[in-house]
Design an enzyme around this catalytic site. Structure first.
Site, PDB file in Angstrom:
ATOM      1  CG  ASP A 115      66.834  30.168 -33.383  1.00 49.49           C
ATOM      2  OD1 ASP A 115      66.517  31.298 -33.785  1.00 49.49           O
ATOM      3  OD2 ASP A 115      66.431  29.113 -33.922  1.00 49.49           O
TER       4      ASP A 115
ATOM      5  CG  ASP B 281      71.784  33.275 -33.038  1.00 49.15           C
ATOM      6  OD1 ASP B 281      71.019  32.552 -32.377  1.00 49.15           O
ATOM      7  OD2 ASP B 281      71.400  34.222 -33.745  1.00 49.15           O
TER       8      ASP B 281
ATOM      9  CG  HIS C 201      67.873  37.405 -37.877  1.00 55.50           C
ATOM     10  ND1 HIS C 201      67.856  37.585 -36.513  1.00 55.50           N
ATOM     11  CD2 HIS C 201      67.504  36.117 -38.078  1.00 55.50           C
ATOM     12  CE1 HIS C 201      67.509  36.463 -35.919  1.00 55.50           C
ATOM     13  NE2 HIS C 201      67.279  35.555 -36.840  1.00 55.50           N
ATOM     14  CG  ASP C 202      63.906  35.798 -38.027  1.00 55.14           C
ATOM     15  OD1 ASP C 202      64.430  35.495 -39.118  1.00 55.14           O
ATOM     16  OD2 ASP C 202      63.995  35.087 -37.006  1.00 55.14           O
TER      17      ASP C 202
ATOM     18  CD  GLU D 222      63.663  33.516 -32.108  1.00 57.27           C
ATOM     19  OE1 GLU D 222      63.205  34.161 -33.060  1.00 57.27           O
ATOM     20  OE2 GLU D 222      64.346  32.478 -32.258  1.00 57.27           O
TER      21      GLU D 222
END
Length: 562
Positions: A200, A99, A332-333, A257
């Protein structure tokens, strides 16, 4: 073009390290725990592991606030542990995707410590600082975690920008020295042996220099300014530079993302000839059940299947031959998919989880499986807000219940049960022993009470489990080129209950049919005489009758595959 890249046939498994496997009894998942479970992931059949951040961090936002990109958070382990993990993964022919969080850092990063020390410091321009305007914030931008996106610094008498927590100051990508420090760090990680990056909120890195007010913000609108800031004026210039200096030098996987993007935007970020990223995460289908009361994701509303089909079909059709899709239900979100788009009751959890898997995995793109999805883990239903730890959840509860008084605590708890990020972050359920086999200590976040029946150990002993269904889907993607490069064609897009589509190649076709309801549906789809049932979540085939959450795939012209 479609078949030339290994990542177009790969399936990615996301690990949230804090919640995956604890090896030392401190209640926090760690790198050695991941190493222990690599054979499990090999058994599942995936090709790539995406790790949520494991870097040094004060954990204001569970690791997405990084204080040192080249050090490992001690509770996760050491750099030696990471090197061992990479080595063992590679021995198993598994790749590791890190990440990369470079829209912002932690306020404890040495860059920011230097930046805030004085206006003359060389690192001052690594972040976005502005003078007050009429004694207030420089503009009206709102943080994604609630409140203004600006924090006043007493020492230098200026505000700094933070689109997320005030402990996550945004980086200033206009500064070329900053950009090259980031590229150096990426190259350093690639030298350690990692195989790619998930980036991210990467489409937020370019801000308009004038920092104009967000026209969507007014006295009655408390939503984030994140999508207003997205896709800034120089974002493609920066990503092309990153690609030229780092990404193009390696045979790796990259995914960005990108909140607030259209399919047209996606072709710029992930177009086959764009020289930026290989694919992006878009959020349209994950926002289908957002509140109609202006509360963003905080709702307990049910999605409409027609809307889901229109969004997924648009992304399949618009990107075909031009860019590459990422396929995902949750991360995870996001809440657990079987609780959100399926049916997590005892009666239908397994069947609907398989249905959702099949619906997604036969589309064109790279599928992403979030840890626990392959065993049908569900949302939690805790009774008290004190049991939750997610900063986004806690801030929203305080804001909507106590500050604005827009909802009651009872209403908000229903919304939390539906939408909180902690639904995805409860510890992985390995077996029915204490704390689900995740830890011998006190877990950092509570384990879902249903771990005694929903766990890996039970799944591995049941050949009809969700796990083995995912394993079959992953194997089929490796075996059948039509799943990678076939044309997508949705059928009966206005059907409110059944999602059916075809994948069409020159000499063969797939027909995918999914009943999204708990009721029997009857549908007829034409098939040629040579069609065979390829895979189904029921043991027999009732033809035109679709049982609750039934999903099945037919293959036509199958002589080359059977």
């Amino acid at each position: 073009m479609v078949e030339n890249n290994w990542w177009q046939k790969a399936v990615v498994y996301q690990i949230y390290p804090r919640s995956f496997q604890d090896s030392n009894g401190d209640g926090i998942g760690d790198i050695q725990g991941i190493i222990q479970r690599l054979p499990y992931l090999k058994k599942l059949g995936i090709q790539v592991i995406w790790l949520s951040p494991i870097y040094q961090s004060p954990n204001d936002d569970n690791g997405y606030d990084i204080s040192d990109y080249r050090k490992i958070l001690p509770e996760f382990g050491t750099m030696m542990d990471v090197q061992e993990m990479i080595s063992v993964a590679h021995q198993l022919n598994l790749k590791i995707m890190m990440d990369l969080v470079v829209n912002h850092t932690s306020d404890e990063h040495q860059w920011f410590q230097q930046s805030r020390s004085s206006r003359e410091n060389p690192y001052r321009d690594y972040y976005i600082w502005r003078d007050p305007v009429d004694g207030h914030e420089p503009n009206n931008w709102l943080s994604d975690f609630g409140g203004p996106a600006w924090e006043f610094d007493d020492k230098t008498q200026q505000y700094y920008l933070h689109l997320f927590s005030k402990k996550q100051p945004d980086l200033n990508w206009e500064n070329s020295a900053l950009r090259h420090d980031i590229y150096d760090t990426m190259s350093w990680w690639l030298a350690q042996g990692v195989d790619g990056f998930r980036m991210d909120v990467i489409n937020l890195i370019s801000k308009q220099k004038s920092l104009p007010n967000d026209p969507n913000v007014d006295a009655d609108n408390h939503s984030s300014s994140m999508t207003f800031v997205a896709n800034g004026p120089k974002v493609h210039e920066y990503l092309q530079e990153m690609n030229a200096k780092v990404l193009s030098q390696h045979d790796i996987i990259t995914v960005g993302e990108t909140p607030g993007v259209t399919t047209k935007d996606a072709m710029q970020y992930a177009g086959f000839d764009a020289n930026e990223l290989q694919m992006i995460f878009q959020f349209e289908h994950t926002e289908l059940d957002n509140s109609h009361q202006g509360l963003g994701k905080w709702s307990d509303e049910r999605f409409k299947l027609v809307d889901l089909k229109k969004i997924l079909s648009k992304w399949q059709n618009d990107l075909e031959g031009k860019a590459w899709n990422s396929l995902y239900w949750n991360n995870h979100d996001r809440p657990r998919v079987v609780s959100r788009f399926g049916n997590d009751t005892d009666k239908y959890r397994v069947t609907s989880a398989k249905m959702l898997a099949m619906t997604l995995h036969f589309m064109q793109g790279t599928p992403y499986i979030y840890q626990g999805e392959e065993i049908g883990m569900t949302n939690v239903n805790w009774s008290s807000i004190s049991q939750y730890q997610d900063i986004d959840t806690l801030n929203a509860f305080d804001d909507l219940v106590h500050q604005q008084k827009r909802v009651t605590s009872e209403q908000m708890m229903r919304y939390v049960h539906h939408s909180s990020r902690d639904n995805a972050r409860t510890p992985m359920q390995w077996d029915n022993s204490l704390n689900s086999g995740f830890t011998t200590g006190q877990p950092w976040l509570g384990v879902n009470d249903n771990y005694t029946t929903i766990n890996v150990a039970a799944s591995l002993t049941d050949q009809q489990s969700i796990f083995y269904f995912y394993k079959k889907l992953i194997a089929l993607r490796q075996q059948m080129p039509i799943i990678t490069n076939g044309h997508y064609q949705v059928l009966d897009i206005d059907d409110e209950f059944v999602y059916a589509y075809r994948r069409i190649a020159r000499d063969s076709q797939l027909l995918i049919i999914s009943n999204f309801t708990d009721r029997i549906q009857t549908r007829h789809y034409s098939l040629n005489a040579g069609a065979k049932l390829l895979i189904s979540n029921y043991e027999d085939d009732q033809g035109d009758m679709l049982r609750p959450y039934e999903s099945k795939v037919y293959f036509e012209n199958v002589s080359g595959y059977f």
